[in-house]
Each structure stands twice: as structure tokens, then as C-alpha cells.
Design a protein around this motif. Structure first.
Motif, short mmCIF file in Angstrom:
data_model
loop_
_atom_site.label_atom_id
_atom_site.label_comp_id
_atom_site.label_asym_id
_atom_site.label_seq_id
_atom_site.Cartn_x
_atom_site.Cartn_y
_atom_site.Cartn_z
N GLN A 89 40.07 8.12 48.97
CA GLN A 89 40.02 6.87 49.73
C GLN A 89 38.57 6.50 50.03
O GLN A 89 38.18 5.33 49.90
CB GLN A 89 40.79 7.07 51.03
CG GLN A 89 41.41 5.81 51.57
CD GLN A 89 42.27 6.10 52.79
OE1 GLN A 89 42.51 7.27 53.15
NE2 GLN A 89 42.73 5.05 53.44
N LEU A 90 37.78 7.47 50.42
CA LEU A 90 36.36 7.23 50.70
C LEU A 90 35.65 6.71 49.45
O LEU A 90 34.86 5.77 49.51
CB LEU A 90 35.69 8.50 51.20
CG LEU A 90 35.99 8.92 52.64
CD1 LEU A 90 35.49 10.34 52.91
CD2 LEU A 90 35.36 7.93 53.62
N ALA A 91 35.93 7.33 48.31
CA ALA A 91 35.26 6.93 47.07
C ALA A 91 35.65 5.51 46.69
O ALA A 91 34.80 4.71 46.29
CB ALA A 91 35.62 7.91 45.96
N ARG A 92 36.94 5.20 46.83
CA ARG A 92 37.39 3.84 46.48
C ARG A 92 36.79 2.82 47.42
O ARG A 92 36.57 1.67 47.05
CB ARG A 92 38.93 3.76 46.54
CG ARG A 92 39.59 4.47 45.38
CD ARG A 92 41.08 4.11 45.29
NE ARG A 92 41.77 5.16 44.53
CZ ARG A 92 42.58 6.06 45.07
NH1 ARG A 92 42.85 6.04 46.36
NH2 ARG A 92 43.15 6.98 44.31
N GLY A 93 36.52 3.23 48.65
CA GLY A 93 35.93 2.32 49.63
C GLY A 93 34.44 2.13 49.44
O GLY A 93 33.80 1.45 50.24
N THR A 150 35.30 20.30 43.76
CA THR A 150 36.46 19.41 43.83
C THR A 150 36.08 18.04 44.35
O THR A 150 36.51 17.01 43.82
CB THR A 150 37.55 20.03 44.73
OG1 THR A 150 37.66 21.42 44.43
CG2 THR A 150 38.88 19.36 44.53
N VAL A 151 35.25 18.01 45.41
CA VAL A 151 34.86 16.72 45.99
C VAL A 151 34.11 15.87 44.96
O VAL A 151 34.39 14.68 44.78
CB VAL A 151 34.02 16.92 47.28
CG1 VAL A 151 33.32 15.64 47.70
CG2 VAL A 151 34.90 17.44 48.40
N SER A 152 33.17 16.48 44.23
CA SER A 152 32.43 15.72 43.20
C SER A 152 33.39 15.16 42.15
O SER A 152 33.27 14.01 41.74
CB SER A 152 31.41 16.62 42.51
OG SER A 152 30.37 16.97 43.40
N GLN A 153 34.35 15.98 41.72
CA GLN A 153 35.27 15.54 40.67
C GLN A 153 36.23 14.47 41.17
O GLN A 153 36.55 13.53 40.44
CB GLN A 153 36.05 16.74 40.13
CG GLN A 153 35.13 17.80 39.53
CD GLN A 153 35.74 18.50 38.33
OE1 GLN A 153 36.04 17.86 37.36
NE2 GLN A 153 35.88 19.79 38.42
N ALA A 182 37.91 8.77 41.30
CA ALA A 182 38.31 7.60 42.09
C ALA A 182 37.36 6.42 41.90
O ALA A 182 37.77 5.27 42.02
CB ALA A 182 38.41 7.98 43.57
N SER A 183 36.09 6.69 41.62
CA SER A 183 35.15 5.58 41.47
C SER A 183 34.82 5.33 40.00
O SER A 183 33.95 4.51 39.70
CB SER A 183 33.87 5.86 42.27
OG SER A 183 33.25 7.05 41.79
N ASP A 184 35.52 6.06 39.11
CA ASP A 184 35.36 5.88 37.67
C ASP A 184 33.89 6.00 37.23
O ASP A 184 33.34 5.15 36.54
CB ASP A 184 35.94 4.51 37.25
CG ASP A 184 36.24 4.48 35.75
OD1 ASP A 184 36.37 5.57 35.16
OD2 ASP A 184 36.32 3.38 35.19
N ARG A 185 33.28 7.06 37.70
CA ARG A 185 31.90 7.35 37.32
C ARG A 185 31.82 8.77 36.77
O ARG A 185 32.67 9.60 37.09
CB ARG A 185 30.97 7.25 38.56
CG ARG A 185 30.72 5.83 39.03
CD ARG A 185 29.72 5.82 40.18
NE ARG A 185 30.25 6.50 41.37
CZ ARG A 185 29.48 6.93 42.38
NH1 ARG A 185 28.17 6.76 42.35
NH2 ARG A 185 30.03 7.53 43.42
N PRO A 186 30.79 9.09 35.98
CA PRO A 186 30.65 10.47 35.53
C PRO A 186 30.30 11.39 36.71
O PRO A 186 29.63 10.96 37.66
CB PRO A 186 29.48 10.43 34.55
CG PRO A 186 29.06 9.01 34.41
CD PRO A 186 29.73 8.21 35.48
#
Lengths: 485, 119
Positions: free
Chosen positions: A390-394, A421-424, A429-433
Motif C-alpha cells: 500500500q505504501l509503495a502504491r501510494g 522482502t520489503v525491497s521486493q 507494487a511500484s513496477d520498478r526494478p
């Protein structure tokens, strides 16, 4: 403060081999390890193993004995039971028996090895769930075996090894559940040429599988969706999983999990060395030159801490780094250095030939890399995967901002169990490498210290000689001393 | 404190016995082993409850990485049980909820605070 030509953090295969090689070149070496005895995790306690029957752990474990014996060298000073909590340009801070002190060095070798890859799934924090590595450490140090009913679940060579070892010890295994996705067998086909060069490792794998069959261990493949169940008191009582299109369940009192090992990058990150994302091994690895030097000049890494290669590779890399350091400090001539470097490189390449195959075959299932929303990701601060997504999408910029918002990574383990896990999750979620998302900023102290330990450094600088409890170990190596401290 | 799945001792090489006290009860351990191993061998736990939700935890990685085995050892809160070797007469207490900064030198009292307090 005492100065050494070379300080080595970690007395596993890489650190032990490097210490001996450097000492033989005439360098004054400080060999530092958190444990009371050298060996690291792979050769943990090999100098005085707990188990009476040597067959249980097997010859690969006792191969560490010769490395430990070689440490008895007058140029090597033993700092055992020493916890390093900060590394600076030419000094490091450590604590022994509650007393802090500093050690000066010209070169530093980080040989802190690997940690088990975090295995997040619903219920993985339940008491009774442990890692396969934890069970092995209990065997090596205490001769302790988990109580049943016992289930072992996950993927990777260590999964099979611990199952064999416990089975040899007479421990009943309810089931060995393999989570390796079936398509990994296809994906690993491209790496067969290397696998054939490393045929000895293939043979070991095949013989472990045969041994498990012979011993009648129920070995189920194609397992997914692990969920640990707790009883009213919060203790593990069962495991549910998915297999063959059905949801299934087994009672268990102990569940050992494993999804391979990853470099322990806590120390290398804390000194600001560059790290790159390894897509095949699905982990971060420090950026190293051909001899193991990091982007921080004078700081080297050898062994699994620089990328997973196993114990034999670690030992060779330790010697390679030590030769380079001796060469840099003008204790080893260019011709001899190059001769040794070429020979070591050939051996390392040969030992690493199997890795591309193993890395592809045992790449964890996606559900363990990017778990379901309900799964706890940060065990310390109890943050779930859904919150991170949710944070990443926000629009959250990365793990460090997510840490500030959610407290993930802010607990006592300092992100060791949630960082990957958090990095992945944020990358997904933000569609970034993952490389772009990055990792937590790791700062010292990298281990918990008391204010008294920090203040104690001032005393260490002011007073020479030091207080009796932290008296300089004698120049004669004291690895043979009694373990009780 | 419930008795949980205890680890079994396999035939081992000789080692001195060390007696430690866990939550006030005597536990016989093997010299050189960690507090966390001794506690698991005695079948004691959970060894802590979390500061956030008071949920039960016990040692997980046994190699100093996960910090699940934090215990109060000889009065020192938040000690890593898997990284601390047993010593004769050692006093081990399990941690319930969050630790508190000692208001005075009497750390005994201040470590008994309930979960959620001070947060």
C-alpha cells in the motif's frame, strides 16, 4: 588501542583460511568472531563437536578441523566471543564480555558469511517454527534434536542435508515438503553444462535423495501455500499446505523451514560499500574487484558474504584476499602473488561451476519472495506485506521512507529478516526494478550496545594498558584454551 | 509458562554440566551451549511476547540474526539468548512486552512493565 596489519571479522572458512595465509606472509592478524570457538556456522564448534557419532553430521562438517588446527599461529591474535558493532576507516569497535574497545587496522576483511533467506509465510512467527540452519546449529553445538511430530519444509541443498542428518540421528521426520516450483527444473536446464563440471555436487545431491528414500522419509514435492497453525497457547500445532490441487494438513510440534542462504550484508552496507542486486540469486551482493576488495579501498570481503558459493569457495576466496592484502602491504612479491592468484582463480571457477544450476533450480517460489498481503514481513515491528504494498502504491520512495511510515526494519534485527522482502514488495507494487528501489540505509551500531559500552571506548583510548578483563590476548595464539569465559 | 516441544539430547561427547535458573526454575545445561539452546532443551517458552501485539515468540534462527530470543540475562534486558553462553548460576527471565528505560538503578522493577506502555 592495538594495531594490526589485517583485521578479519568472522572465523568461518573464509576468515580462518585468510588468517593463516596472511600470517604466513608475515602479517599481524586479528581474527574476530562472535562465537567462543572458530568455525563459523558451517564448521560451528568443529573443534569440540557435541555429537558423539561423527556419521550424523558427515565428513563435510569435520573437514573444518584442519582449518581450525592451522589457526595455532603466533601471528594470529584471537578475539573470540567479540561482537563488532562499528567499523570506521582504520578502526573498529567491538565488545568482549561487556567491555568495549577499539582495534586499529591497515586492511579489513569482512568474512561474515551468509544468513538464511527470510521465509515469510502466514504463521512463520509461531513458536515451534525454526529454520533448518537453527536445527543444524543445535546439533553441532549441543547435540540437540527437535521433538516430533517434525516437518521440514522449503527448498535448497541444506533442506535435504538436515533431513539426512536428523534421520541418521534417529529423529523421526513426519514429512519433508519440497516447495521448489516444478518449472524450476526446466529453468535450470540451461545451466546443465556447468552442473556437469560440478558433478561431485550433483552426486552429493543424488546420494542425499537416495538416503532419504532408503530411510523411508516421506518426501513430497510440489508443495505451496504453507500456513503454520497455533494452538490456544500460541504454540505450533500444525501445518496446512497446498499440493496436487488440494489443501492438506499435518499435525506438527516443530516445523523447520529453509529457502536457501543469502549474503549477510549488514556490515558491508554500514561502511557505505556499493551493492548490486543479483537477479539470479535474488539477493544483494557487495560490488567486489577480482580479489574481493569493495568500493571502499582497503576493505575486502571473502566467502558467502560476497555472494553465495559455499564453504570450499569461501576458503579459496579467503586465501585470495589475504594474498592480495599481503601484496598491497609489500609482503608478497608481484610474481608470486600472480602465480597464486591464477591458481586460486582456477580452483574457484571450478568450484563455482555448479552454482548457476543450483541458483536456478532452488530460486525460491514467488510466494516466499513476495508473500501474500496478510503475511507478517517485519517480525520485530509486526508489519504485514499488504501495508508495504500500500505504501509503495501510494508513492512511497523506497524502503527507508517505508521504514519511517510503517516502522518495518526499525526493530532489533535492523532489517535482517525483512529487508529483502520489503525491497521486493515495493519493486513489485511500484513496477520498478529492485535495484532502483534499493535497500535500508544500515548504520552503526550494527548490533545492540549499551550506553556504557559506547562510553567505554573513551576509557579505552585514555587508559593504557586496558582494564584487566580486556587485557590484550597473549601473542601466542590461544585457540586451544578452554571455552568457558 | 507452558511446557512446549522440547528438544531431545542425543548421545554426546562429555561436557561439564552447568545449572542456570530460568524464570526461577533450575535448568541443567551443557557447558559451551547457548542460553537459547538450554531453554529449548528444557522445553520452556514462549521466551518472549512482542512489544506491539503481545504475541508469543521463541528462538528462531539460533545464529544472532533474528533477535527473537531476546531475554533478560543476569539483569541485562534484551540480551540475545542464542549468542550468550550458559554460566553457572545464570538468572534468565523471559520478556513480556516492551522494555522500559530504568527510572533508577533498580532494573528489576522497570523490566516488568506491561506491553504497550511507553509507546
Amino acid at each position: 588501542m592495538n594495531h594490526y596489519d589485517l583485521a578479519i571479522i568472522g572465523a568461518g572458512p573464509a576468515g580462518m583460511a585468510a588468517a593463516v595465509t596472511a600470517a604466513e606472509s608475515g602479517l599481524q592478524v586479528a581474527l574476530i568472531d562472535e562465537q567462543a570457538r572458530p568455525g563459523g556456522q558451517i564448521y560451528r564448534n568443529v573443534g569440540s563437536p557435541a555429537l558423539r557419532q561423527r556419521e550424523i553430521l558427515g565428513p563435510d562438517y569435520y573437514a573444518g578441523e584442519r582449518l581450525v588446527e592451522a589457526l595455532d599461529h603466533p601471528q594470529i591474535t584471537d578475539f573470540s566471543g567479540a561482537m563488532v558493532w562499528e567499523v570506521r576507516t582504520d578502526t573498529l569497535c567491538l565488545t568482549v564480555d561487556g567491555q568495549s574497545r577499539q582495534i586499529g587496522f591497515q586492511r579489513l576483511l569482512i568474512a561474515t558469511g551468509a544468513q538464511e533467506r527470510p521465509v515469510p509465510f502466514p504463521g512463520w512467527t509461531t513458536p515451534g517454527v525454526m529454520t533448518c540452519g537453527a536445527a543444524q546449529i543445535m546439533l553441532k553445538t549441543s547435540g540437540l534434536a527437535p521433538n516430533g511430530p517434525l516437518i521440514i519444509a522449503g527448498s535448497g541443498p541444506l533442506l535435504l542435508l538436515i533431513a539426512c542428518q536428523l534421520s541418521r540421528a534417529g529423529v523421526e521426520i513426519e514429512a519433508l515438503l519440497e516447495t521448489t516450483p516444478r518449472r524450476r527444473y526446466l529453468e535450470s536446464l540451461s545451466a546443465w553444462p556447468g552442473a556437469l563440471r560440478g558433478w561431485r555436487y550433483l552426486l552429493k545431491g543424488a546420494s542425499m535423495l537416495a538416503e532419504l528414500r532408503r530411510r523411508g522419509v516421506k518426501h513430497l514435492t510440489g508443495v505451496s501455500q504453507l500456513r503454520a497453525e497455533a494452538d490456544a497457547e500460541g504454540q505450533l500445532c500444525g501445518l496446512s499446505y497446498h499440493r496436487g490441487g488440494h489443501q492438506q494438513r499435518l499435525d506438527c510440534a516443530t516445523l523447520l523451514v529453509h529457502q536457501g542462504v543469502v549474503p549477510n550484508v549488514q556490515l558491508s552496507r554500514s561502511i557505505g560499500a556499493a551493492h548490486d542486486w543479483d537477479e539470479v540469486q535474488q539477493c544483494w551482493r557487495p560490488r567486489l574487484d577480482p580479489y574481493g576488495e569493495t568500493t571502499q579501498a582497503g576493505v575486502f570481503i571473502a566467502g558467502d558474504g560476497g555472494g553465495i558459493g559455499g564453504a570450499l569457495v569461501a576458503e579459496l576466496q579467503g586465501r585470495r584476499a589475504a594474498n592480495r592484502i599481503a601484496n598491497q602491504l609489500s609482503r608478497l612479491g608481484a610474481t608470486e602473488f600472480e602465480h597464486r592468484a591464477n591458481s586460486l582463480q582456477r580452483q574457484i571457477d571450478f568450484q563455482l561451476a555448479i552454482r548457476p544450476f543450483l541458483d536456478r533450480l532452488y530460486r525460491p517460489a514467488d510466494e516466499f519472495l513476495r508473500p501474500s498481503d496478510e503475511t507478517l514481513v517485519c517480525r520485530c515491528e509486526e508489519v504485514r506485506a499488504g501495508e508495504i504494498r500500500q505504501l509503495a502504491r501510494g508513492g512511497c520512495a523506497g524502503p527507508n521512507q517505508a521504514k519511517a511510515f510503517s516502522r518495518a526494519g526499525m526493530g532489533p534485527c535492523q532489517g535482517r529478516l525483512c529487508g529483502l522482502t520489503v525491497s521486493q514488495l515495493m519493486a513489485e507494487a511500484s513496477d520498478r526494478p529492485v535495484a532502483e528501489v534499493g535497500y535500508y540505509n544500515i548504520r552503526s551500531p550494527i548490533k545492540p550496545v549499551t550506553l556504557g559500552e559506547v562510553a567505554g571506548l573513551a576509557a579505552d583510548q585514555d587508559q593504557q594498558p586496558q582494564a584487566p578483563q580486556i587485557a590484550e590476548p597473549s601473542a601466542v595464539s590461544n585457540y586451544q584454551r578452554s571455552v568457558s569465559r | 509458562m507452558a511446557t512446549v516441544s522440547n528438544f531431545k539430547r542425543l548421545p554426546a561427547n562429555a561436557a561439564a554440566e552447568v545449572c542456570i535458573w530460568v524464570e526461577g526454575q533450575p535448568v541443567t545445561a551443557r557447558e559451551g551451549e547457548s542460553v537459547a539452546a538450554a531453554v529449548l532443551a528444557a522445553g520452556l517458552g514462549p521466551t518472549r511476547t512482542t512489544p506491539v501485539s503481545d504475541s508469543a515468540r521463541s528462538p528462531y534462527c539460533m545464529m544472532g540474526v533474528c533477535f527473537e530470543c531476546l531475554m533478560e540475562i543476569d539483569g541485562q534486558a534484551n540480551s540475545q539468548g542464542c549468542m550468550t553462553a550458559v554460566e553457572e548460576g545464570m538468572q534468565v527471565r523471559f520478556q513480556r512486552g516492551i522494555r522500559a528505560v530504568p527510572a533508577d538503578t533498580d532494573t528489576e522493577k522497570s523490566t516488568e512493565k506491561e506491553a504497550g506502555e511507553n509507546r
